[in-house]
Design a protein around this motif. Structure first.
Motif, PDB file in Angstrom:
ATOM      1  N   LYS A 100       0.829  -1.204   0.000  1.00  0.00           N
ATOM      2  CA  LYS A 100       0.000   0.000   0.000  1.00  0.00           C
ATOM      3  C   LYS A 100       0.865   1.256   0.000  1.00  0.00           C
ATOM      4  CE  LYS A 100      -3.898  -2.202   2.357  1.00  0.00           C
ATOM      5  NZ  LYS A 100      -4.699  -2.255   3.614  1.00  0.00           N
ATOM      6  N   ALA A 101       1.947   1.242   0.791  1.00  0.00           N
ATOM      7  CA  ALA A 101       2.839   2.398   0.827  1.00  0.00           C
ATOM      8  C   ALA A 101       3.531   2.591  -0.520  1.00  0.00           C
ATOM      9  CB  ALA A 101       3.866   2.221   1.940  1.00  0.00           C
ATOM     10  N   ALA A 102       3.964   1.489  -1.140  1.00  0.00           N
ATOM     11  CA  ALA A 102       4.624   1.594  -2.445  1.00  0.00           C
ATOM     12  C   ALA A 102       3.654   2.103  -3.504  1.00  0.00           C
ATOM     13  CB  ALA A 102       5.182   0.231  -2.844  1.00  0.00           C
ATOM     14  N   LYS A 103       2.403   1.705  -3.395  1.00  0.00           N
ATOM     15  CA  LYS A 103       1.383   2.179  -4.348  1.00  0.00           C
ATOM     16  C   LYS A 103       1.178   3.688  -4.206  1.00  0.00           C
ATOM     17  CE  LYS A 103      -3.433   1.469  -5.707  1.00  0.00           C
ATOM     18  NZ  LYS A 103      -4.685   0.698  -5.428  1.00  0.00           N
ATOM     19  N   ASP A 104       1.085   4.152  -2.973  1.00  0.00           N
ATOM     20  CA  ASP A 104       0.930   5.588  -2.743  1.00  0.00           C
ATOM     21  C   ASP A 104       2.146   6.355  -3.232  1.00  0.00           C
ATOM     22  OD1 ASP A 104      -1.543   5.173  -1.617  1.00  0.00           O
ATOM     23  OD2 ASP A 104      -0.795   5.145   0.447  1.00  0.00           O
ATOM     24  N   ALA A 105       3.327   5.809  -2.985  1.00  0.00           N
ATOM     25  CA  ALA A 105       4.552   6.482  -3.435  1.00  0.00           C
ATOM     26  C   ALA A 105       4.598   6.575  -4.950  1.00  0.00           C
ATOM     27  CB  ALA A 105       5.775   5.736  -2.905  1.00  0.00           C
ATOM     28  N   ALA A 106       4.207   5.494  -5.637  1.00  0.00           N
ATOM     29  CA  ALA A 106       4.203   5.527  -7.098  1.00  0.00           C
ATOM     30  C   ALA A 106       3.186   6.538  -7.623  1.00  0.00           C
ATOM     31  CB  ALA A 106       3.891   4.128  -7.634  1.00  0.00           C
ATOM     32  N   ARG A 107       2.024   6.621  -6.968  1.00  0.00           N
ATOM     33  CA  ARG A 107       1.001   7.583  -7.403  1.00  0.00           C
ATOM     34  C   ARG A 107       1.489   9.010  -7.202  1.00  0.00           C
ATOM     35  NH1 ARG A 107      -2.707  10.406  -4.754  1.00  0.00           N
ATOM     36  NH2 ARG A 107      -2.180   9.313  -2.790  1.00  0.00           N
ATOM     37  N   GLU A 127       7.901   3.201  -9.324  1.00  0.00           N
ATOM     38  CA  GLU A 127       7.173   2.176 -10.074  1.00  0.00           C
ATOM     39  C   GLU A 127       7.811   0.799  -9.881  1.00  0.00           C
ATOM     40  OE1 GLU A 127       4.497   2.003 -11.914  1.00  0.00           O
ATOM     41  OE2 GLU A 127       3.881   4.105 -11.856  1.00  0.00           O
ATOM     42  N   THR A 128       9.137   0.767  -9.901  1.00  0.00           N
ATOM     43  CA  THR A 128       9.840  -0.500  -9.710  1.00  0.00           C
ATOM     44  C   THR A 128       9.571  -1.070  -8.317  1.00  0.00           C
ATOM     45  OG1 THR A 128      11.602   0.189 -11.234  1.00  0.00           O
ATOM     46  CG2 THR A 128      12.100  -1.622  -9.739  1.00  0.00           C
ATOM     47  N   ASN A 129       9.605  -0.185  -7.317  1.00  0.00           N
ATOM     48  CA  ASN A 129       9.346  -0.632  -5.950  1.00  0.00           C
ATOM     49  C   ASN A 129       7.918  -1.160  -5.795  1.00  0.00           C
ATOM     50  OD1 ASN A 129      11.939   0.066  -5.205  1.00  0.00           O
ATOM     51  ND2 ASN A 129      11.358   2.072  -4.378  1.00  0.00           N
ATOM     52  N   TYR A 130       6.979  -0.492  -6.440  1.00  0.00           N
ATOM     53  CA  TYR A 130       5.583  -0.912  -6.328  1.00  0.00           C
ATOM     54  C   TYR A 130       5.367  -2.265  -7.006  1.00  0.00           C
ATOM     55  CZ  TYR A 130       0.503  -0.910  -6.916  1.00  0.00           C
ATOM     56  OH  TYR A 130      -0.829  -1.255  -6.899  1.00  0.00           O
ATOM     57  N   TYR A 131       5.976  -2.442  -8.171  1.00  0.00           N
ATOM     58  CA  TYR A 131       5.850  -3.724  -8.879  1.00  0.00           C
ATOM     59  C   TYR A 131       6.445  -4.854  -8.046  1.00  0.00           C
ATOM     60  CZ  TYR A 131       6.292  -7.124 -12.685  1.00  0.00           C
ATOM     61  OH  TYR A 131       6.204  -8.248 -13.473  1.00  0.00           O
ATOM     62  N   SER A 132       7.624  -4.625  -7.468  1.00  0.00           N
ATOM     63  CA  SER A 132       8.269  -5.649  -6.633  1.00  0.00           C
ATOM     64  C   SER A 132       7.441  -5.938  -5.384  1.00  0.00           C
ATOM     65  CB  SER A 132       9.675  -5.198  -6.221  1.00  0.00           C
ATOM     66  OG  SER A 132      10.498  -5.015  -7.355  1.00  0.00           O
ATOM     67  N   ALA A 133       6.832  -4.889  -4.826  1.00  0.00           N
ATOM     68  CA  ALA A 133       6.011  -5.087  -3.629  1.00  0.00           C
ATOM     69  C   ALA A 133       4.785  -5.928  -3.937  1.00  0.00           C
ATOM     70  CB  ALA A 133       5.604  -3.734  -3.053  1.00  0.00           C
ATOM     71  N   GLN A 134       4.172  -5.728  -5.108  1.00  0.00           N
ATOM     72  CA  GLN A 134       3.008  -6.534  -5.474  1.00  0.00           C
ATOM     73  C   GLN A 134       3.386  -8.001  -5.645  1.00  0.00           C
ATOM     74  OE1 GLN A 134      -0.039  -4.519  -8.264  1.00  0.00           O
ATOM     75  NE2 GLN A 134       1.890  -3.524  -8.769  1.00  0.00           N
ATOM     76  N   LEU A 135       4.518  -8.238  -6.313  1.00  0.00           N
ATOM     77  CA  LEU A 135       4.971  -9.629  -6.472  1.00  0.00           C
ATOM     78  C   LEU A 135       5.328 -10.239  -5.119  1.00  0.00           C
ATOM     79  CD1 LEU A 135       7.229  -9.321  -9.669  1.00  0.00           C
ATOM     80  CD2 LEU A 135       4.844 -10.046  -9.515  1.00  0.00           C
ATOM     81  N   GLY A 136       5.928  -9.424  -4.248  1.00  0.00           N
ATOM     82  CA  GLY A 136       6.249  -9.907  -2.908  1.00  0.00           C
ATOM     83  C   GLY A 136       5.011 -10.227  -2.103  1.00  0.00           C
TER      84      GLY A 136
END
Length: 462
Positions: free
Chosen positions: A396-403, A423-432
């Motif tokens: 959720k935090a990575a999503k907010d940061a990407a937005r 964007e890279t962090n958010y993608y990795s967080a979703q896979l994680g």
């Protein structure tokens, strides 16, 4: 013959002594709790469909239990062990054979005798019985029965493992589906971002470096799609083989995030694990069989008592075959006592005792490994759940940061490098997040299997 029946029966009645040690269940020290987790009930008492509530997964497990070749092979082993027990049991019974046929002799003329020929016809039967006076044969039967029970417990272990394998493979498939969905959605989002970045570059509001970085995000997402699709196809092939089918597509049910999980996973009383785990029960039957083999080996020290008898009719002329004078019979009893065999019997006894000790240590090791597996699975399930909660917050935090990075870039307050990183962090967080949910479900599967759950219903219905 009638007057010899009495001694034979007497020998059978007094053959109650048994050589070799009688089996005594080893004393096993079990912990009071599983590393501080006290519970009187166990999740293993629930049926597997109560744990795995996805209807599609239940259908897959049902199919696997019916068609899986390992289960079929285990059933074949039971049939083999049953027939081996019948063979062993048959050796304890008398053997009766019918005999019929002509016989003849001819002697050529020599100095002192004239040539002559003689022939006869014989019809009768033979009787042979090795009396199990010392109980050696009964120890053989005891070992065969234990081997039969061992194969039955081995089949239950195959079922236990199969249920866990199908459930684990299915959850892995749903995790890959989740990865594919994340990658495709990310690819669509990044393609849109690339389109907007190119428009900005055309109007001088963005550099070609920004365009190259946006293209990098697109290619990173797009290259993952075919790789995940490959892994999905291979995972479907794996599940198909577990089902006893040729490789093919697998129907899906609930999404990984929708899979129900029990709020509590009580492990139960540790001592009950000895009665619930089929691999422990199989190891004990192997120990019982090896213990009986000591008596089989020690039986070679003692005399072997053999009773034989034969009777019938024999005559040179068929017309006189069944007349009184042509009747014949004989009966004999023999006792064979080993005297010298170069230590073979002594070595055989030591060999049997060594095998019994090996089986004992294997039994103890299996129990110890079972307790470790339960403890490991309990720790994994508890900590994986905690990890999943934290991973959700990270996502959720990575999503907010990407937005926010995207908004800052559009407003000219940030470089595209910041967008790239977010964007890279958010993608990795979703896979994680997907991997964390899989790990939690896999830990549940491992715990259910380690506690010996899942096979009982199938065993009671077969």
């Amino acid at each position: 013959m009638r007057k010899f029946i009495g001694p034979i029966v007497c020998c059978a009645l007094i053959s109650g002594c048994m050589i070799g040690p009688n089996y005594k269940k080893p004393v096993i020290e079990t912990p009071d709790t599983y590393r501080g987790i006290a519970a009187t009930t166990s999740i293993a008492e629930q049926q597997w469909w109560e744990i795995f509530q996805d209807k599609k997964l239940q259908a897959l497990i049902h199919t696997a239990l019916l068609q899986n070749f390992d289960v079929r092979i285990a059933a074949d082993h039971i049939l083999e062990a049953k027939q081996q027990l019948n063979i062993t049991d048959s050796y304890q019974m008398p053997t009766i054979n019918a005999v019929a046929g002509p016989s003849g002799e001819r002697y050529e003329k020599i100095r002192t005798t004239n040539a002559y020929a003689w022939g006869s016809t014989q019809i009768g039967g033979t009787f042979a019985w090795q009396v199990d006076f010392w109980g050696q044969g009964r120890r053989m039967i005891e070992a065969s029965k234990a081997n039969l029970l061992g194969t039955q417990w081995a089949r239950q272990e195959v079922i236990n493992t199969l249920i866990a394998s199908v459930a684990g493979a299915y959850f892995q498939l749903r995790e890959l589906d989740m990865e594919l969905e994340i990658s495709k959605n990310t690819l669509i989002s990044r393609q849109e971002s690339l389109r907007l970045t190119r428009q900005l570059a055309d109007h001088g509001s963005a550099s070609m470096l920004d365009v190259a970085q946006a293209e990098q995000l697109v290619y990173t997402a797009s290259e993952n799609v075919p790789d995940i699709e490959r892994r999905i196809a291979q995972q479907e092939n794996l599940i198909s083989i577990l089902l006893g089918n040729n490789p093919g597509a697998i129907e899906r049910g609930l999404a990984l995030t929708q899979e129900p999980q029990p709020p509590l996973v009580p492990p139960g009383i540790p001592s009950l694990l000895l009665e619930r785990r089929p691999d422990i029960m199989q190891a004990e039957q192997q120990l019982i069989a090896m213990n009986a083999q000591i008596g089989v080996a020690e039986g070679d020290y003692f005399p072997q008592i053999n009773l034989t008898a034969s009777g019938g009719y024999q005559s040179a002329a068929l017309s006189k075959l069944f007349t009184g004078p042509s009747g014949m019979w004989d009966i004999a009893a023999a006792l064979t006592q080993p005297i010298f065999n170069a230590g073979r019997i002594h070595a055989g006894v030591k060999f049997a005792k060594a095998q019994q000790q090996e089986a004992l240590h294997q039994y103890q090791k299996t129990i110890q490994e079972a307790f470790r597996e339960v403890s490991d699975a309990l720790a994994a399930y508890t900590k994986d759940h905690e990890f999943t909660v934290q991973q959700d917050l990270l996502t959720k935090a990575a999503k907010d940061a990407a937005r926010l990075s995207g908004l800052r870039y559009k407003g000219g307050s940030a470089s595209y490098l910041e967008v790239l990183t977010s964007e890279t962090n958010y993608y990795s967080a979703q896979l994680g997040d997907a991997q964390a949910r899989l790990n939690e479900l896999q830990a549940l599967v491992d715990l259910y299997q380690a506690l010996g759950g899942g096979w009982q219903e199938n065993a009671s219905s077969t």
